[in-house]
Each structure stands twice: as C-alpha cells, then as structure tokens.
Design an enzyme around this catalytic site. Structure first.
Site, short mmCIF file in Angstrom:
data_model
loop_
_atom_site.label_atom_id
_atom_site.label_comp_id
_atom_site.label_asym_id
_atom_site.label_seq_id
_atom_site.Cartn_x
_atom_site.Cartn_y
_atom_site.Cartn_z
N ALA A 152 0.58 -1.40 0.33
CA ALA A 152 -0.37 -0.11 0.04
C ALA A 152 0.90 1.62 0.36
O ALA A 152 1.13 1.88 0.70
CB ALA A 152 -0.82 0.23 0.87
N GLY A 207 6.14 8.35 1.30
CA GLY A 207 7.01 7.95 2.17
C GLY A 207 7.52 6.92 1.77
O GLY A 207 8.75 6.94 2.26
N HIS A 208 7.29 5.98 1.42
CA HIS A 208 7.94 4.56 1.05
C HIS A 208 8.53 5.35 -0.05
O HIS A 208 9.52 4.45 -0.21
CB HIS A 208 6.98 3.21 0.94
CG HIS A 208 6.12 2.88 2.01
ND1 HIS A 208 4.40 3.44 1.51
CD2 HIS A 208 6.12 2.40 2.67
CE1 HIS A 208 3.81 2.44 2.53
NE2 HIS A 208 5.26 1.81 2.69
N GLU A 221 11.21 7.41 9.98
CA GLU A 221 11.20 8.14 11.47
C GLU A 221 9.33 8.10 12.02
O GLU A 221 9.06 8.60 13.02
CB GLU A 221 11.87 9.47 11.61
CG GLU A 221 13.14 9.07 11.27
CD GLU A 221 13.80 10.68 11.70
OE1 GLU A 221 13.15 11.85 11.32
OE2 GLU A 221 15.15 10.88 11.44
N GLN A 242 10.25 1.58 16.29
CA GLN A 242 10.43 0.72 15.32
C GLN A 242 12.01 0.16 15.16
O GLN A 242 12.86 -0.45 14.69
CB GLN A 242 9.24 0.65 14.64
CG GLN A 242 10.06 -0.52 13.53
CD GLN A 242 8.64 -0.74 12.34
OE1 GLN A 242 7.50 -1.38 12.14
NE2 GLN A 242 8.90 -0.30 10.95
N SER A 251 0.86 7.76 5.74
CA SER A 251 0.23 6.22 6.36
C SER A 251 -0.41 5.14 5.38
O SER A 251 -1.64 5.22 4.90
CB SER A 251 -0.24 6.16 7.82
OG SER A 251 -0.61 4.33 7.68
P1 AMP Z 1 5.13 0.07 6.27
O1 AMP Z 1 4.88 -0.35 4.90
O2 AMP Z 1 3.93 0.65 7.18
O3 AMP Z 1 5.82 -1.04 7.20
O4 AMP Z 1 6.36 1.00 6.03
C1 AMP Z 1 7.36 0.30 5.71
C2 AMP Z 1 8.55 1.62 5.69
O5 AMP Z 1 8.19 3.00 5.44
C3 AMP Z 1 8.62 1.78 7.29
O6 AMP Z 1 10.41 2.29 7.75
C4 AMP Z 1 8.17 2.97 7.82
O7 AMP Z 1 8.10 3.18 8.81
C5 AMP Z 1 8.46 3.84 6.25
N1 AMP Z 1 7.21 4.66 6.88
C6 AMP Z 1 5.70 4.46 6.48
N2 AMP Z 1 5.20 5.94 6.47
C7 AMP Z 1 6.17 7.18 6.21
C8 AMP Z 1 6.35 8.26 6.11
N3 AMP Z 1 4.79 8.95 6.46
N4 AMP Z 1 7.58 8.87 6.13
C9 AMP Z 1 8.70 7.87 6.02
N5 AMP Z 1 8.43 7.00 6.23
C10 AMP Z 1 7.48 6.17 6.28
#
Ligand code: AMP
Length: 282
Positions: free
Chosen positions: A36, A40-41, A152, A157, A189
């Site tokens: 998803a 950010g990713h 961050e 985490q 997110s």
């Molecule tokens: P997730 O898919 O939510 O498990 O996130 C994967 C990676 O992307 C993790 O290291 C998260 O901290 C990072 N991440 C998620 N949302 C953001 C964001 N808004 N800004 C920066 N990194 C993010």
C-alpha cells in the site's frame, strides 16, 4: 503486477540475484514495507538508491506483527498500484514472498528485543514488536542487505531495529529517514486509506496537537498541563480515544530529562483506524 517492475516471489530467485551482485562488488540497500505504497515509502526508495548500487523493496504484510485478525485482514493490499508507483524508480527487485516462503511449516523462531519494546506501542500491541523484529531479521538476511531504510514515522520501531542490528552484529546499517507528511500535516500512512472523508478531514488535528504541544513545552510550559490540553483538543476534533500521548526520552523511551533528546509520541483512534505519530521536542 505489471512487467515493468522485477517482481520476485521466491527466495531462491532472490538469492541468485543477490549472490551475483555481491560477486560484482555491488552493495545492496533494502526498503522493507507492507505495501500500500505512498510517497513516504518512496522517500525511503530514493534514499536507498543514493546509498547502494542495488535496491530491493520488500512487500510483505506480516501476520505475526498484527494484534488483531481484523486489522490484518483489513490492511490494504494494492499490488498493482504499488507496481505502478515503483515503476519509475527502476529498483532492482521487488520481493513479494508468499507467507510460506517467510514462515515455512514448522517455523519456530522468535527474535525478541527487550526493554525498548515495553512502553508506548509495546504496551498497547502485545506481540507486535516480536513479530516485527522476527520478520525484519529475516528480510535483512534474505536480501543480504548492506543498508536498510526505516522511517522515523515509526520511531520506536526504528530504535528497536537499530538495537537489534547492533545486538545481533548484523552487517547492515540501519538508515533513519524523515517522516513525510500531507499538506495539512498528517503523516502519510497506508492506514490513511481506510479513513472516511470525515475522518480524514479531522485527522489533521493529531499532528496539529503534537506540533502545538512541542512548541509550548519548548517555551517552558509544564508538560503535564500541555499534554492534558492537547489530549482534549484531539478528542474534541473527533478522535474516539487516545491510547497514549506522551513526552519521552527519544532513545530509551523513559521519562524525558533536560539535556537529552526528547520526543512526543501519540497513538489515537480515528473511527476504526489507529493512527500513530511522533515529533522531536527541541
Ligand atoms: P509500512 O509499510 O507501514 O510497514 O512502512 C514501511 C517503512 O516505511 C517503515 O520503515 C515506515 O517507518 C516507513 N514509512 C511509513 N510511512 C512513512 C512516512 N510517512 N514517512 C517516512 N517513512 C514512512
């Protein structure tokens, strides 16, 4: 998924690639995600490309890190859109393993970090961090990563993974990446996709309260009073409940002390969606 991105589903295929890269002296950076994907990713992908010759994005919705079956089942899965978003970044592999490739029958190992995993998320999501550290250890070893990018946005985490890599002597540098936000301040997110229009509109109250509280604490107001006011503002905006809104030491998660880095941490419910965020104070 489209043909434009090199999707890999088996570990043996992935290993064939990483072995060849290593023989050629190329470094590997990995971006672990649950899919998803959003901007950010993508900021993590950009950082990874700047830090290694080869970049692997992993997409795996890890059942072991969810506390509720409902949250796991409702977690957005958007493989085709993820592939479209990744295509222009020309990463070297997108590892999308099926569950039994990560957890084959008889899987019986848990990687557990103590201490740092106790407070905040740890106290509201029992088992979450064990599931996360177990899968992250696996993903870093499966990808033979030299570097791994973590946001961050999930500050606790990030600290837990940094400790894990140090304690286990993983030959992999954990690289922190700043939180990417929408214009109204809401941290990007995958869970934001599940917000209704009304919930999405009021969700900006969360970063607003966080940033406002940080300024007031820096100006010298008593943190307890500031946090009480911020909690009231979050609830008044329409959040159903607040799991925590706390000022903590940024590295130990114990009480904040003058002269040490401190952060504000929040987790709150917008309808059925649990949002988390954090910012530095000072
Ligand atoms: P997730 O898919 O939510 O498990 O996130 C994967 C990676 O992307 C993790 O290291 C998260 O901290 C990072 N991440 C998620 N949302 C953001 C964001 N808004 N800004 C920066 N990194 C993010």
């Amino acid at each position: 998924m489209t043909d434009a991105v090199p999707i890999i589903r088996s570990l043996s295929q992935l290993r064939a690639l990483t072995r060849a890269w290593r023989r050629a002296g190329e470094r590997i950076a990995v971006v672990p995600t649950m899919g998803a994907l959003h901007a950010g990713h993508m900021s993590l992908v950009t950082e990874a490309k700047a830090r290694a010759e080869r970049v692997i994005v992993t997409i795996f919705v890890n059942p072991k890190q969810f506390n509720s079956r409902e949250d796991y089942e409702k977690y957005p899965r958007t493989e085709e859109a993820d592939a479209r978003l990744l295509a222009p970044y020309a990463v070297d592999a997108v590892f999308v393993p099926p569950e039994d490739e990560v957890y084959p029958p008889g899987f019986s190992t848990t990687i557990s970090v103590t201490g740092l995993t106790g407070p905040l998320e740890g106290s509201f999501r029992p088992g979450h961090f064990d599931g996360m550290t177990t899968v992250v250890t696996k993903l870093l070893t499966m990808t033979s990563a030299d570097r791994a990018m973590f946001g961050e946005k999930d500050w606790q985490q990030l600290q837990v993974v940094t400790r894990l890599a140090r304690d286990l002597n993983l030959d992999c540098e954990i690289v922190p990446c700043p939180t990417i936000r929408e214009e109204d301040g809401l941290a990007l997110s995958s869970r934001n996709q599940r917000l209704s229009a009304a919930e999405r509109a009021m969700a900006a109250a969360l970063p607003r309260a966080l940033f406002g509280a940080a300024v007031e604490i820096l100006e010298g107001r008593a943190p307890d009073t500031v946090l009480e006011t911020a909690r009231a503002a979050i609830l008044a905006a329409g959040f159903g409940s607040i799991d925590y809104l706390e000022l903590r030491d940024a590295e130990t998660f114990g009480p904040a002390h003058a002269g040490r880095p401190a952060r504000l941490f929040v987790a709150a419910w917008a309808g059925p969606v649990r949002l988390i965020d954090n910012i530095a104070v000072g």
